[in-house]
Motif scaffolding. Sequence first.
Motif, PDB file in Angstrom:
ATOM      1  N   LEU A   1       0.823  -1.208   0.000  1.00 22.98           N
ATOM      2  CA  LEU A   1       0.000   0.000   0.000  1.00 22.98           C
ATOM      3  C   LEU A   1       0.857   1.258   0.000  1.00 22.98           C
ATOM      4  N   ARG A   2       1.948   1.245   0.779  1.00 18.67           N
ATOM      5  CA  ARG A   2       2.850   2.396   0.805  1.00 18.67           C
ATOM      6  C   ARG A   2       3.468   2.611  -0.569  1.00 18.67           C
ATOM      7  N   ARG A   3       3.892   1.522  -1.212  1.00 15.81           N
ATOM      8  CA  ARG A   3       4.500   1.613  -2.546  1.00 15.81           C
ATOM      9  C   ARG A   3       3.497   2.124  -3.577  1.00 15.81           C
ATOM     10  N   LEU A   4       2.257   1.638  -3.503  1.00 13.92           N
ATOM     11  CA  LEU A   4       1.230   2.097  -4.439  1.00 13.92           C
ATOM     12  C   LEU A   4       0.902   3.579  -4.246  1.00 13.92           C
ATOM     13  N   GLU A   5       0.851   4.019  -2.984  1.00 15.22           N
ATOM     14  CA  GLU A   5       0.605   5.437  -2.722  1.00 15.22           C
ATOM     15  C   GLU A   5       1.749   6.288  -3.261  1.00 15.22           C
ATOM     16  N   GLU A   6       2.990   5.811  -3.111  1.00 13.36           N
ATOM     17  CA  GLU A   6       4.146   6.533  -3.635  1.00 13.36           C
ATOM     18  C   GLU A   6       4.095   6.592  -5.166  1.00 13.36           C
ATOM     19  N   GLU A   7       3.740   5.471  -5.809  1.00 12.14           N
ATOM     20  CA  GLU A   7       3.616   5.465  -7.265  1.00 12.14           C
ATOM     21  C   GLU A   7       2.515   6.396  -7.729  1.00 12.14           C
ATOM     22  N   GLN A   8       1.410   6.430  -7.003  1.00 20.49           N
ATOM     23  CA  GLN A   8       0.328   7.336  -7.363  1.00 20.49           C
ATOM     24  C   GLN A   8       0.785   8.786  -7.244  1.00 20.49           C
ATOM     25  N   HIS A   9       1.483   9.106  -6.175  1.00 15.02           N
ATOM     26  CA  HIS A   9       1.996  10.467  -5.994  1.00 15.02           C
ATOM     27  C   HIS A   9       2.959  10.832  -7.127  1.00 15.02           C
ATOM     28  N   ASN A  10       3.868   9.909  -7.474  1.00 18.53           N
ATOM     29  CA  ASN A  10       4.818  10.173  -8.552  1.00 18.53           C
ATOM     30  C   ASN A  10       4.104  10.360  -9.887  1.00 18.53           C
ATOM     31  N   PHE A  11       3.090   9.561 -10.155  1.00 17.39           N
ATOM     32  CA  PHE A  11       2.352   9.683 -11.408  1.00 17.39           C
ATOM     33  C   PHE A  11       1.602  11.007 -11.474  1.00 17.39           C
ATOM     34  N   GLU A  12       0.988  11.405 -10.359  1.00 20.03           N
ATOM     35  CA  GLU A  12       0.294  12.693 -10.331  1.00 20.03           C
ATOM     36  C   GLU A  12       1.272  13.843 -10.535  1.00 20.03           C
ATOM     37  N   ALA A  13       2.471  13.742  -9.962  1.00 19.02           N
ATOM     38  CA  ALA A  13       3.497  14.778 -10.174  1.00 19.02           C
ATOM     39  C   ALA A  13       3.926  14.803 -11.638  1.00 19.02           C
ATOM     40  N   PHE A  14       4.079  13.626 -12.256  1.00 20.96           N
ATOM     41  CA  PHE A  14       4.430  13.558 -13.678  1.00 20.96           C
ATOM     42  C   PHE A  14       3.358  14.223 -14.535  1.00 20.96           C
ATOM     43  N   LEU A  15       2.083  13.934 -14.247  1.00 20.77           N
ATOM     44  CA  LEU A  15       0.995  14.549 -15.004  1.00 20.77           C
ATOM     45  C   LEU A  15       0.994  16.063 -14.841  1.00 20.77           C
ATOM     46  N   GLU A  16       1.285  16.539 -13.655  1.00 18.28           N
ATOM     47  CA  GLU A  16       1.345  17.986 -13.426  1.00 18.28           C
ATOM     48  C   GLU A  16       2.481  18.614 -14.234  1.00 18.28           C
ATOM     49  N   ARG A  17       3.663  17.962 -14.246  1.00 10.82           N
ATOM     50  CA  ARG A  17       4.779  18.486 -15.061  1.00 10.82           C
ATOM     51  C   ARG A  17       4.413  18.475 -16.538  1.00 10.82           C
ATOM     52  N   LEU A  18       3.722  17.432 -16.981  1.00  9.57           N
ATOM     53  CA  LEU A  18       3.298  17.338 -18.372  1.00  9.57           C
ATOM     54  C   LEU A  18       2.323  18.467 -18.728  1.00  9.57           C
ATOM     55  N   ARG A  19       1.392  18.743 -17.842  1.00 10.78           N
ATOM     56  CA  ARG A  19       0.440  19.846 -18.082  1.00 10.78           C
ATOM     57  C   ARG A  19       1.172  21.182 -18.141  1.00 10.78           C
ATOM     58  N   GLU A  20       2.116  21.391 -17.217  1.00  4.17           N
ATOM     59  CA  GLU A  20       2.864  22.648 -17.211  1.00  4.17           C
ATOM     60  C   GLU A  20       3.677  22.807 -18.496  1.00  4.17           C
ATOM     61  N   ALA A  21       4.286  21.724 -18.976  1.00  7.47           N
ATOM     62  CA  ALA A  21       5.063  21.792 -20.212  1.00  7.47           C
ATOM     63  C   ALA A  21       4.154  22.100 -21.400  1.00  7.47           C
ATOM     64  N   LYS A  22       2.984  21.493 -21.436  1.00  3.21           N
ATOM     65  CA  LYS A  22       2.045  21.766 -22.526  1.00  3.21           C
ATOM     66  C   LYS A  22       1.574  23.210 -22.472  1.00  3.21           C
ATOM     67  N   ASP A  23       1.252  23.702 -21.273  1.00  7.76           N
ATOM     68  CA  ASP A  23       0.830  25.096 -21.128  1.00  7.76           C
ATOM     69  C   ASP A  23       1.928  26.044 -21.582  1.00  7.76           C
ATOM     70  N   LYS A  24       3.180  25.755 -21.200  1.00  6.65           N
ATOM     71  CA  LYS A  24       4.303  26.616 -21.593  1.00  6.65           C
ATOM     72  C   LYS A  24       4.480  26.592 -23.103  1.00  6.65           C
ATOM     73  N   SER A  25       4.356  25.409 -23.705  1.00  7.02           N
ATOM     74  CA  SER A  25       4.485  25.290 -25.158  1.00  7.02           C
ATOM     75  C   SER A  25       3.404  26.086 -25.871  1.00  7.02           C
ATOM     76  N   GLU A  26       2.161  25.976 -25.402  1.00  9.00           N
ATOM     77  CA  GLU A  26       1.068  26.731 -26.011  1.00  9.00           C
ATOM     78  C   GLU A  26       1.256  28.229 -25.834  1.00  9.00           C
ATOM     79  N   PHE A  27       1.727  28.645 -24.662  1.00 10.30           N
ATOM     80  CA  PHE A  27       1.961  30.064 -24.426  1.00 10.30           C
ATOM     81  C   PHE A  27       3.088  30.583 -25.318  1.00 10.30           C
ATOM     82  N   ASP A  28       4.171  29.812 -25.433  1.00 11.87           N
ATOM     83  CA  ASP A  28       5.280  30.229 -26.299  1.00 11.87           C
ATOM     84  C   ASP A  28       4.818  30.342 -27.747  1.00 11.87           C
ATOM     85  N   GLN A  29       3.997  29.404 -28.197  1.00 11.04           N
ATOM     86  CA  GLN A  29       3.472  29.451 -29.560  1.00 11.04           C
ATOM     87  C   GLN A  29       2.601  30.706 -29.744  1.00 11.04           C
ATOM     88  N   PHE A  30       1.781  31.019 -28.771  1.00 15.27           N
ATOM     89  CA  PHE A  30       0.958  32.220 -28.844  1.00 15.27           C
ATOM     90  C   PHE A  30       1.820  33.472 -28.923  1.00 15.27           C
TER      91      PHE A  30
END
Length: 139
Positions: free
Chosen positions: A94-123
């Motif tokens: 359970l501890r390992r799964l919670e850690e993996e979930q946290h890491n995946f959510e952090a990855f998704l947040e970085r991915l969203r930020e990179a996409k937002d930055k890319s769209e802003f730079d394009q604009f």
Amino acid sequence: MTTLTQTAPSSASGGWFTKTEDWLDNKGKGAWITAMVLGFVFFWPVGLALLFYMIWSKRMFSKSCSHKMSRHSGFGATRTTGNSAFDSYKADTLRRLEEEQHNFEAFLERLREAKDKSEFDQFMDERARKSDDAAASDA
């Protein structure tokens, strides 16, 4: 020492409709649905009237699925089984799964930020290009 508990007012003073309503409420939603179906079978306006009454009085949706699911939401994750080896394995998993979930959510947040930055730079590039084109056409 005795205590007095407050109960719902007696429906004995009410008419037949109130008594029937209280009886069906005590039996549960299944009794209401059965009465409605029987109403449709024997005389359809009665079944229709019961259906409208159940919806209007919110008896149809009084207990939602989320209420039923809330009892099973934990799946007994914190209960011990009595087997210490399995309990430690379960806690570690359970501890390992919670850690993996946290890491995946952090990855998704970085991915969203990179996409937002890319769209802003394009604009900003398109905006700069339009202003350069407008300045070149004016000259």
